[in-house]
Write a protein that holds these residues in place. Structure first.
Motif, PDB file in Angstrom:
ATOM      1  N   UNK A  54      80.084  75.516  21.131  1.00 25.88           N
ATOM      2  CA  UNK A  54      80.207  74.907  22.460  1.00 25.88           C
ATOM      3  C   UNK A  54      79.921  75.922  23.553  1.00 25.88           C
ATOM      4  N   UNK A  55      80.300  77.183  23.322  1.00 26.72           N
ATOM      5  CA  UNK A  55      80.087  78.224  24.329  1.00 26.72           C
ATOM      6  C   UNK A  55      78.655  78.761  24.327  1.00 26.72           C
ATOM      7  N   UNK A  56      78.017  78.782  23.147  1.00 23.68           N
ATOM      8  CA  UNK A  56      76.725  79.464  23.029  1.00 23.68           C
ATOM      9  C   UNK A  56      75.502  78.551  23.104  1.00 23.68           C
ATOM     10  N   UNK A  57      75.627  77.293  22.686  1.00 23.61           N
ATOM     11  CA  UNK A  57      74.455  76.424  22.576  1.00 23.61           C
ATOM     12  C   UNK A  57      74.004  75.934  23.946  1.00 23.61           C
ATOM     13  N   UNK A  58      72.685  75.999  24.155  1.00 19.60           N
ATOM     14  CA  UNK A  58      72.074  75.556  25.408  1.00 19.60           C
ATOM     15  C   UNK A  58      70.972  74.545  25.086  1.00 19.60           C
ATOM     16  N   UNK A  59      70.632  73.734  26.083  1.00 21.07           N
ATOM     17  CA  UNK A  59      69.469  72.864  25.967  1.00 21.07           C
ATOM     18  C   UNK A  59      68.264  73.612  26.508  1.00 21.07           C
ATOM     19  N   UNK A  60      67.207  73.700  25.710  1.00 22.03           N
ATOM     20  CA  UNK A  60      66.005  74.432  26.116  1.00 22.03           C
ATOM     21  C   UNK A  60      65.406  73.788  27.364  1.00 22.03           C
ATOM     22  N   UNK A  61      65.161  74.603  28.383  1.00 26.19           N
ATOM     23  CA  UNK A  61      64.610  74.112  29.649  1.00 26.19           C
ATOM     24  C   UNK A  61      63.157  73.690  29.527  1.00 26.19           C
ATOM     25  N   UNK A  62      62.485  74.115  28.450  1.00 24.53           N
ATOM     26  CA  UNK A  62      61.071  73.780  28.265  1.00 24.53           C
ATOM     27  C   UNK A  62      60.907  72.507  27.431  1.00 24.53           C
ATOM     28  N   UNK A  63      61.498  72.497  26.215  1.00 23.65           N
ATOM     29  CA  UNK A  63      61.236  71.387  25.287  1.00 23.65           C
ATOM     30  C   UNK A  63      62.410  70.442  25.075  1.00 23.65           C
ATOM     31  N   UNK A  64      63.635  70.880  25.382  1.00 23.63           N
ATOM     32  CA  UNK A  64      64.796  70.015  25.180  1.00 23.63           C
ATOM     33  C   UNK A  64      65.514  70.255  23.860  1.00 23.63           C
ATOM     34  N   UNK A  65      65.080  71.236  23.069  1.00 24.08           N
ATOM     35  CA  UNK A  65      65.745  71.571  21.805  1.00 24.08           C
ATOM     36  C   UNK A  65      67.110  72.206  22.096  1.00 24.08           C
ATOM     37  N   UNK A  66      67.966  72.249  21.091  1.00 25.45           N
ATOM     38  CA  UNK A  66      69.250  72.935  21.211  1.00 25.45           C
ATOM     39  C   UNK A  66      69.150  74.279  20.511  1.00 25.45           C
ATOM     40  N   UNK A  67      69.562  75.354  21.209  1.00 25.39           N
ATOM     41  CA  UNK A  67      69.468  76.700  20.657  1.00 25.39           C
ATOM     42  C   UNK A  67      70.436  77.589  21.426  1.00 25.39           C
ATOM     43  N   UNK A  68      70.525  78.848  21.040  1.00 25.94           N
ATOM     44  CA  UNK A  68      71.404  79.787  21.746  1.00 25.94           C
ATOM     45  C   UNK A  68      70.690  80.454  22.911  1.00 25.94           C
ATOM     46  N   UNK A  69      69.386  80.203  23.067  1.00 23.39           N
ATOM     47  CA  UNK A  69      68.640  80.760  24.192  1.00 23.39           C
ATOM     48  C   UNK A  69      67.779  79.671  24.814  1.00 23.39           C
ATOM     49  N   UNK A  70      67.412  79.867  26.068  1.00 27.00           N
ATOM     50  CA  UNK A  70      66.517  78.944  26.757  1.00 27.00           C
ATOM     51  C   UNK A  70      65.527  79.770  27.568  1.00 27.00           C
ATOM     52  N   UNK A  71      64.226  79.675  27.274  1.00 26.87           N
ATOM     53  CA  UNK A  71      63.563  78.853  26.268  1.00 26.87           C
ATOM     54  C   UNK A  71      64.029  79.173  24.841  1.00 26.87           C
ATOM     55  N   UNK A  72      63.923  78.162  23.983  1.00 31.70           N
ATOM     56  CA  UNK A  72      64.422  78.275  22.611  1.00 31.70           C
ATOM     57  C   UNK A  72      63.494  79.135  21.750  1.00 31.70           C
ATOM     58  N   UNK A  73      63.937  79.419  20.530  1.00 28.22           N
ATOM     59  CA  UNK A  73      63.156  80.267  19.622  1.00 28.22           C
ATOM     60  C   UNK A  73      61.814  79.634  19.263  1.00 28.22           C
ATOM     61  N   UNK A  74      61.735  78.303  19.221  1.00 28.03           N
ATOM     62  CA  UNK A  74      60.460  77.643  18.908  1.00 28.03           C
ATOM     63  C   UNK A  74      59.480  77.796  20.064  1.00 28.03           C
ATOM     64  N   UNK A  75      59.961  77.638  21.294  1.00 29.47           N
ATOM     65  CA  UNK A  75      59.082  77.797  22.463  1.00 29.47           C
ATOM     66  C   UNK A  75      58.632  79.240  22.629  1.00 29.47           C
ATOM     67  N   UNK A  76      59.483  80.191  22.233  1.00 24.17           N
ATOM     68  CA  UNK A  76      59.170  81.610  22.372  1.00 24.17           C
ATOM     69  C   UNK A  76      58.334  82.170  21.235  1.00 24.17           C
ATOM     70  N   UNK A  77      58.130  81.383  20.173  1.00 23.35           N
ATOM     71  CA  UNK A  77      57.405  81.871  19.002  1.00 23.35           C
ATOM     72  C   UNK A  77      55.894  81.916  19.289  1.00 23.35           C
ATOM     73  N   UNK A  78      55.303  83.123  19.378  1.00 29.04           N
ATOM     74  CA  UNK A  78      53.878  83.224  19.715  1.00 29.04           C
ATOM     75  C   UNK A  78      52.952  82.723  18.600  1.00 29.04           C
ATOM     76  N   UNK A  79      53.492  82.535  17.391  1.00 30.15           N
ATOM     77  CA  UNK A  79      52.664  82.062  16.270  1.00 30.15           C
ATOM     78  C   UNK A  79      52.440  80.551  16.319  1.00 30.15           C
ATOM     79  N   UNK A  80      53.194  79.847  17.167  1.00 26.10           N
ATOM     80  CA  UNK A  80      53.051  78.393  17.246  1.00 26.10           C
ATOM     81  C   UNK A  80      51.903  78.036  18.196  1.00 26.10           C
ATOM     82  N   UNK A  81      51.186  76.969  17.855  1.00 25.92           N
ATOM     83  CA  UNK A  81      50.012  76.538  18.626  1.00 25.92           C
ATOM     84  C   UNK A  81      50.462  75.811  19.896  1.00 25.92           C
ATOM     85  N   UNK A  82      50.258  76.447  21.044  1.00 29.27           N
ATOM     86  CA  UNK A  82      50.681  75.873  22.327  1.00 29.27           C
ATOM     87  C   UNK A  82      49.759  74.755  22.797  1.00 29.27           C
TER      88      UNK A  82
END
Length: 200
Positions: A54-82
């Protein structure tokens, strides 16, 4: 049959558990009892884990995923096709696609599906940010909506909203699942399977 009376703390635990998907009052009572019987190994660690989440999870400001950081790890992954964006209704759908390891692009979570009966309009969903993201170099938008009336309505709305752009819009195929038996499939699934048939 008389109901066993429990203290207010136990009743509150049961009531909260019964609000979880798939748990009715009886299942919640059984789950609460299991937690209470294993207080040290289950209940207390679960309570700590829930507090930390409850204290650590955030909603990603870019995609809407739930993660401990915003932007989330998926949005920050440079290997993913943007250039390829997969649109899903809910975070659960995103997680399901990630478990299957079938997609290596970026995601966009709408936060639900259009529903006139429930008063869910385009303004209540994460649609405006999607249109803005599409203008920022996206070449293909994959609509991964659920095969429900609401999901299909949402997909049609998005196809119309994206029609003015040059982006390629595709949808997930619907039809007979791998390992599925025709006798157990509903009419809608069979209808989609026939309409989406292809040459071998």
């Amino acid at each position: 049959m008389a109901q066993v009376q429990a203290g207010p703390e136990i009743e509150r635990l049961i009531q909260l558990l019964s609000k979880l998907p798939g748990l009715g009052p009886r299942s919640a009572r059984r789950a609460a009892l299991a937690l209470l019987k294993k207080r040290e190994v289950l209940l207390e660690p679960l309570g700590l884990a829930m507090r930390d989440a409850a204290a650590a999870i955030k909603t990603c400001e870019v995609c809407g995923n739930l993660d401990t950081s915003s932007p989330c790890s998926l949005c920050n992954d440079p290997r993913r096709d943007a250039h390829v964006l997969c649109v899903v209704e809910d975070v659960a759908d995103l997680w399901a696609l990630e478990r299957a390891s079938v997609f290596r692009g970026k995601y966009h979570v709408l936060g639900g599906a259009l529903s006139a009966l429930d008063g869910i309009t385009p303004e209540k969903l994460n649609m405006a940010p999607l249109i803005a993201r599409v203008r920022d170099g996206v070449e293909e938008v994959i609509l991964a909506m659920n095969a429900t009336v609401e999901g299909q309505t949402t997909a049609h709305y998005l196809m119309d909203a994206l029609a003015a752009s040059t982006v390629k819009v595709t949808r997930l195929a619907h039809g007979v699942p791998v390992g599925g038996e025709l006798d157990y499939l509903d009419e809608g699934t069979l209808s989609h399977a026939f309409k989406a048939r292809r040459s071998l």
